[in-house]
Design an enzyme around this catalytic site. Structure first.
Site, PDB file in Angstrom:
ATOM      1  CG  ASP A  34      45.670  63.637  16.890  1.00  0.00           C
ATOM      2  OD1 ASP A  34      46.418  62.656  16.932  1.00  0.00           O
ATOM      3  OD2 ASP A  34      44.460  63.619  17.185  1.00  0.00           O
ATOM      4  CD  GLU A  36      54.622  67.661  16.521  1.00  0.00           C
ATOM      5  OE1 GLU A  36      55.759  68.117  16.571  1.00  0.00           O
ATOM      6  OE2 GLU A  36      54.206  66.752  17.277  1.00  0.00           O
ATOM      7  CD  GLU A 118      33.588  31.300  35.867  1.00  0.00           C
ATOM      8  OE1 GLU A 118      34.408  32.166  35.489  1.00  0.00           O
ATOM      9  OE2 GLU A 118      32.638  31.546  36.612  1.00  0.00           O
ATOM     10  CE  LYS A 120      44.490  33.548  34.526  1.00  0.00           C
ATOM     11  NZ  LYS A 120      44.305  34.785  33.841  1.00  0.00           N
ATOM     12  CG  ASP A 122      45.885  34.679  27.477  1.00  0.00           C
ATOM     13  OD1 ASP A 122      45.974  35.713  28.170  1.00  0.00           O
ATOM     14  OD2 ASP A 122      46.865  34.113  26.958  1.00  0.00           O
ATOM     15  NE  ARG A 141      43.247  43.934  34.871  1.00  0.00           N
ATOM     16  CZ  ARG A 141      42.609  43.011  35.573  1.00  0.00           C
ATOM     17  NH1 ARG A 141      42.283  43.243  36.813  1.00  0.00           N
ATOM     18  NH2 ARG A 141      42.307  41.852  35.043  1.00  0.00           N
ATOM     19  CD  GLU A 177      40.278  38.521  30.069  1.00  0.00           C
ATOM     20  OE1 GLU A 177      39.628  38.877  31.073  1.00  0.00           O
ATOM     21  OE2 GLU A 177      41.508  38.444  30.049  1.00  0.00           O
ATOM     22  CE1 TYR A 229      36.353  38.004  34.319  1.00  0.00           C
ATOM     23  CE2 TYR A 229      36.770  37.041  32.176  1.00  0.00           C
ATOM     24  CZ  TYR A 229      37.095  37.953  33.163  1.00  0.00           C
ATOM     25  OH  TYR A 229      38.154  38.790  33.000  1.00  0.00           O
ATOM     26  CE  LYS A 316      48.752  32.271  33.828  1.00  0.00           C
ATOM     27  NZ  LYS A 316      49.152  33.657  33.634  1.00  0.00           N
ATOM     28  CB  CYS A 410      82.607  44.643  26.709  1.00  0.00           C
ATOM     29  SG  CYS A 410      81.232  45.446  25.875  1.00  0.00           S
ATOM     30  CB  CYS A 413      83.840  48.804  24.550  1.00  0.00           C
ATOM     31  SG  CYS A 413      83.657  48.244  26.241  1.00  0.00           S
ATOM     32  CB  CYS A 428      80.581  46.062  29.753  1.00  0.00           C
ATOM     33  SG  CYS A 428      81.700  47.326  29.128  1.00  0.00           S
ATOM     34  CB  CYS A 434      80.661  50.353  26.929  1.00  0.00           C
ATOM     35  SG  CYS A 434      79.882  49.010  26.035  1.00  0.00           S
TER      36      CYS A 434
HETATM   37  S1  IVH Z   1      37.075  36.436  37.737  1.00  0.00           S
HETATM   38  C1  IVH Z   1      37.557  39.527  41.313  1.00  0.00           C
HETATM   39  N1  IVH Z   1      36.976  34.688  35.804  1.00  0.00           N
HETATM   40  O1  IVH Z   1      42.207  36.764  34.552  1.00  0.00           O
HETATM   41  C2  IVH Z   1      38.063  38.628  40.243  1.00  0.00           C
HETATM   42  N2  IVH Z   1      38.705  36.327  35.697  1.00  0.00           N
HETATM   43  O2  IVH Z   1      44.686  36.736  36.107  1.00  0.00           O
HETATM   44  C3  IVH Z   1      37.313  38.729  38.988  1.00  0.00           C
HETATM   45  N3  IVH Z   1      40.110  36.171  33.691  1.00  0.00           N
HETATM   46  O3  IVH Z   1      41.645  39.697  36.370  1.00  0.00           O
HETATM   47  C4  IVH Z   1      37.907  37.957  37.886  1.00  0.00           C
HETATM   48  N4  IVH Z   1      39.078  34.461  32.792  1.00  0.00           N
HETATM   49  O4  IVH Z   1      41.031  39.575  33.746  1.00  0.00           O
HETATM   50  C5  IVH Z   1      37.635  35.750  36.304  1.00  0.00           C
HETATM   51  N5  IVH Z   1      36.700  33.095  34.161  1.00  0.00           N
HETATM   52  C6  IVH Z   1      37.364  34.154  34.630  1.00  0.00           C
HETATM   53  C7  IVH Z   1      38.461  34.733  33.959  1.00  0.00           C
HETATM   54  C8  IVH Z   1      39.108  35.815  34.533  1.00  0.00           C
HETATM   55  C9  IVH Z   1      40.053  35.343  32.646  1.00  0.00           C
HETATM   56  C10 IVH Z   1      41.113  37.239  33.818  1.00  0.00           C
HETATM   57  C11 IVH Z   1      40.657  38.466  34.530  1.00  0.00           C
HETATM   58  C12 IVH Z   1      41.424  38.458  35.815  1.00  0.00           C
HETATM   59  C13 IVH Z   1      42.679  37.782  35.379  1.00  0.00           C
HETATM   60  C14 IVH Z   1      43.475  37.242  36.541  1.00  0.00           C
END
Ligand code: IVH
Length: 687
Positions: A34, A36, A118, A120, A122, A141, A177, A229, A316, A410, A413, A428, A434
């Site tokens: 900071d 500098e 539920e 997931k 992202d 995390r 999330e 969640y 997934k 390569c 070189c 290489c 190289c």
């Molecule tokens: S439950 C002890 N529920 O996905 C487990 N995680 O790849 C608690 N994530 O670590 C997590 N949607 O960061 C949970 N409906 C959902 C989620 C969820 C996204 C994330 C979370 C987790 C990661 C695993």
């Protein structure tokens, strides 16, 4: 200073400041302090005031509230431990594994139960703590055990309540999330492109980058969103996960209603099928479905593995694909000499971003995919930023399109490439000659996670092309005269560069070891290896079997480390670096506590009242050396709880004394002295 000099210095300062702001905000990897940064900013302000004819509306001095504003807050977040570790989830892409998960649960529980399914989400995980209904802490995390305290930033996320209402518990944690909705992501990237800044690769990166901004006002403008969640079962007592989420929603917390209680695998599959299509209509990114055992009592019965709960699994969705033709193939040589084919593609939109290049991994992959020149290929984004080619669309192949020939020499070189039997890549072998490899190694050495020296690609290129630098030790031999002779370099830039070299001499041993660029020795392995052996001398002396004793070091890695130190040139380079004062042992790092163990080589075995790493640090701080294996040179074995029987046997054979933790502690100066200052206790806990 003449007008001309002022003009060129102003241009130089603007580019340094802009580049550093980019490194800082986009890559989270600033290259200057900071202090500098502020000094340079002040210098620019003064010059612009003295030479108003060179003022410009897009000078970093004029950008208020943009990425260039450093804000008053410190650059680094305070790290705090998680009360309960933040685990991840077991992942699968296959429905049959979801079926197995459900069958296992049926078998173990042997009673009727339900699932809560539920989405997931992202984004980037966050853990919120509420006390008396007020948000008191938000942690990322981090490594699951310790996270960054981003409370002030979380307060600026629109749907995270500061104050709950209703019948909330006195204190609890809730996890979820932080997401960047597509609309906010597109808007942010548009602005970034207009400002000549690198756009974020995807909404997930944008969310995590934004949550880690240092200016909370900036975070407020990023349009982040949160969805929660998970309430750790230790935190509050509910009969089911679904009830806990319903209660959390009633206190005003943002909980998704896109969840469903399912009673069997068919209902789970229906939920998955529904969202595989429907998720495309959601305003934010999701990458799968999470299936959780709903009843808390059954969750407890199933428990956890070291990494994830046994009561949940993430299914997934397959990554989105795009179809586009290959325009040409480049062959890139990495710092290890590995040659990677990269396809240049007709630009195509994939999950919200334009893709122009994709990796073809290696020759086998080109053959396995049966790639022909000009083929239309399917591209997918994996976990990496660089997308992958997954298949060829044969129906669009040009008749007679040739198979691309993999180079035999390569591309940089001209040395004939070699491929070992057990390697998937062509290499290489010209590691000392190289240019691409040498520059790659130098760049690795100067990298932020290694020695953190102010030399990016352009500087390394300059230094290499002029013949000034061939190995890392050459960097430390550079004279001011050589540096100021570089095009575009002034005395100040040379001094800044030299300062960064000087600073690098206090970079800890583990990072120096990583910087050497030994194959298979990444950041984590370097850390464990450095702590295990304590010094480069002990490491050089180690045999392959000693190396294999280190956790995470497998046969291939042990061999690679062993062979690295059998090469005279590497030993010579290490001697030169040592002579320049780089840290090649843990011994001298941090404040020494005493010299009670000077000249002693200690092997530890078993567990102690403090962690093994702390014990090793303690030995070093009292002047001792750690070693991984018993030999005639071992002064004593420090045996904790459950010491290794092999080690005990060896001690007996070689007549090496065995000390208990208590006896060992008695060797050290009074414990009051050992932990004389708070500072030393703090230093210890860093290990
Ligand atoms: S439950 C002890 N529920 O996905 C487990 N995680 O790849 C608690 N994530 O670590 C997590 N949607 O960061 C949970 N409906 C959902 C989620 C969820 C996204 C994330 C979370 C987790 C990661 C695993």
């Amino acid at each position: 200073m003449t007008r001309e000099e002022a003009n060129s210095r102003i241009a130089e300062l603007r580019s340094i400041l802009e580049e550093n702001a980019r490194l800082y905000y986009v890559e989270n990897s600033p290259r200057m302090s900071d202090y500098e940064y502020d000094q340079l900013m002040h210098e620019l302000e003064a010059l612009e005031a003295d030479f108003p004819e060179f003022a410009s509306p897009d000078s970093p001095t004029r950008k208020v509230g943009s990425d260039l504003e450093t804000g008053a807050v410190s650059r680094e977040f305070v790290q705090r431990p998680h009360r309960y570790p933040m685990l991840s989830l077991g992942n699968t892409y296959s429905i049959s594994e979801v079926e197995e998960f459900s069958a296992r649960a049926d078998k173990t529980l042997n009673t009727s139960f339900t699932y809560c399914c539920e989405l997931k989400f992202d984004g980037t995980a966050i853990c919120l703590t509420y006390r008396h209904g007020r948000l008191v802490q938000a942690l990322t995390r981090g490594d699951g055990v310790v996270g960054d305290d981003v409370t002030e930033n979380a307060r600026r996320i629109a749907n995270i309540p500061q104050q709950l209402h209703g019948d909330y518990p006195e204190e609890f944690e809730i996890r979820g999330e932080v997401l960047m909705p597509y609309a906010a992501f597109d808007h942010l990237n548009e602005l970034r492109v207009l400002d000549d800044e690198q756009p974020f690769a995807n909404p997930r990166n944008a969310a995590s980058g934004s949550l880690k901004l240092l200016n909370p006002d900036e975070v407020a403008q990023r349009g982040l969103w949160c969805t929660l969640y998970h309430i750790p079962a230790q935190s509050i007592d509910f009969e089911s996960h679904d009830q806990a989420l319903t209660a959390a929603a009633s206190w005003g917390l943002p909980v998704s209603t896109d969840r469903r209680i399912c009673r069997n695998i068919d209902e789970i599959k229906a939920f998955i099928d529904h969202w595989d299509v429907e998720r495309k209509n959601l305003p934010y990114a999701t990458d799968g479905v999470v299936i959780k055992i709903n009843e808390m009592a059954y969750q407890r019965m199933l428990g956890y593995t070291a990494k994830s709960p046994r009561w949940a699994v993430a299914y997934k969705f397959k990554a989105e694909q795009a179809l586009t033709p290959i325009l040409s193939i480049d062959y890139q040589v990495g710092r290890t000499g590995a040659v990677t084919p990269v396809a240049n593609l007709e630009p195509v939109l994939l999950s919200g971003t334009i893709v122009k290049r994709a990796t073809l991994v290696n020759e086998d992959q080109i053959r396995a995919l049966d790639i022909h020149e000009g083929d239309y290929v399917y591209v997918e984004k994996g976990g990496e930023i660089i997308p992958k080619i997954t298949a060829v669309e044969l129906s669009r192949r040009r008749p007679g399109a040739p198979v691309p020939g993999f180079p035999t020499v390569c591309p940089d070189c001209g040395t004939p490439l070699v491929r070992q039997e057990d390697e998937a890549k062509w290499f290489c072998p010209n590691s000392d000659g190289c240019p691409m490899q040498i520059k790659g190694e130098l760049l690795h050495f100067t990298g932020r996670k290694a020695m953190d020296i102010l030399a990016g690609e352009a500087t390394v290129d300059q230094l290499y092309n002029l013949g000034f630098v061939r190995t890392p030790a050459d960097l430390y031999d550079l004279t001011l005269r050589q540096l100021t002779s570089l095009e575009g370099w002034k005395e100040k830039s040379a001094i800044r560069f030299r300062t960064s070299l000087d600073k690098s001499k206090s970079v800890p041993f583990e990072r120096v070891l990583f910087a050497l660029g030994i194959r298979y020795v990444g950041e984590t392995t370097a850390k464990t290896v450095a702590r295990h052996f304590g010094s480069i001398d002990a490491l050089i002396a180690a045999g392959e079997d000693d190396l294999k004793e280190v956790p995470d070091v497998g046969d291939v890695c042990a061999r690679s480390i062993y062979e690295y130190f059998r090469d005279e040139r590497h030993l010579l380079e290490i001697e030169r670096l040592k002579a320049h004062g780089l840290q090649f042992s843990l011994e001298h790092q941090g404040g020494a506590l005493s010299n009670a163990l000077e000249g002693k080589t200690v092997v530890i075995s078993g567990t102690f009242s403090i962690s093994r790493d702390d014990m090793k640090a303690l030995i070093e701080k009292h002047g001792g050396k750690n070693s991984g294996s018993i030999s005639g040179k071992t002064s004593f074995l420090l045996a904790g709880n459950k010491p290794g029987p092999e080690k005990l046997k060896k001690c007996e054979e070689l007549n090496v004394p065995v000390l208990s933790e208590e006896a060992f502690m008695a060797l050290l100066p009074e414990s009051a002295d050992t932990f004389a200052s708070e500072e030393s206790v703090e230093q210890l806990s860093l290990f």
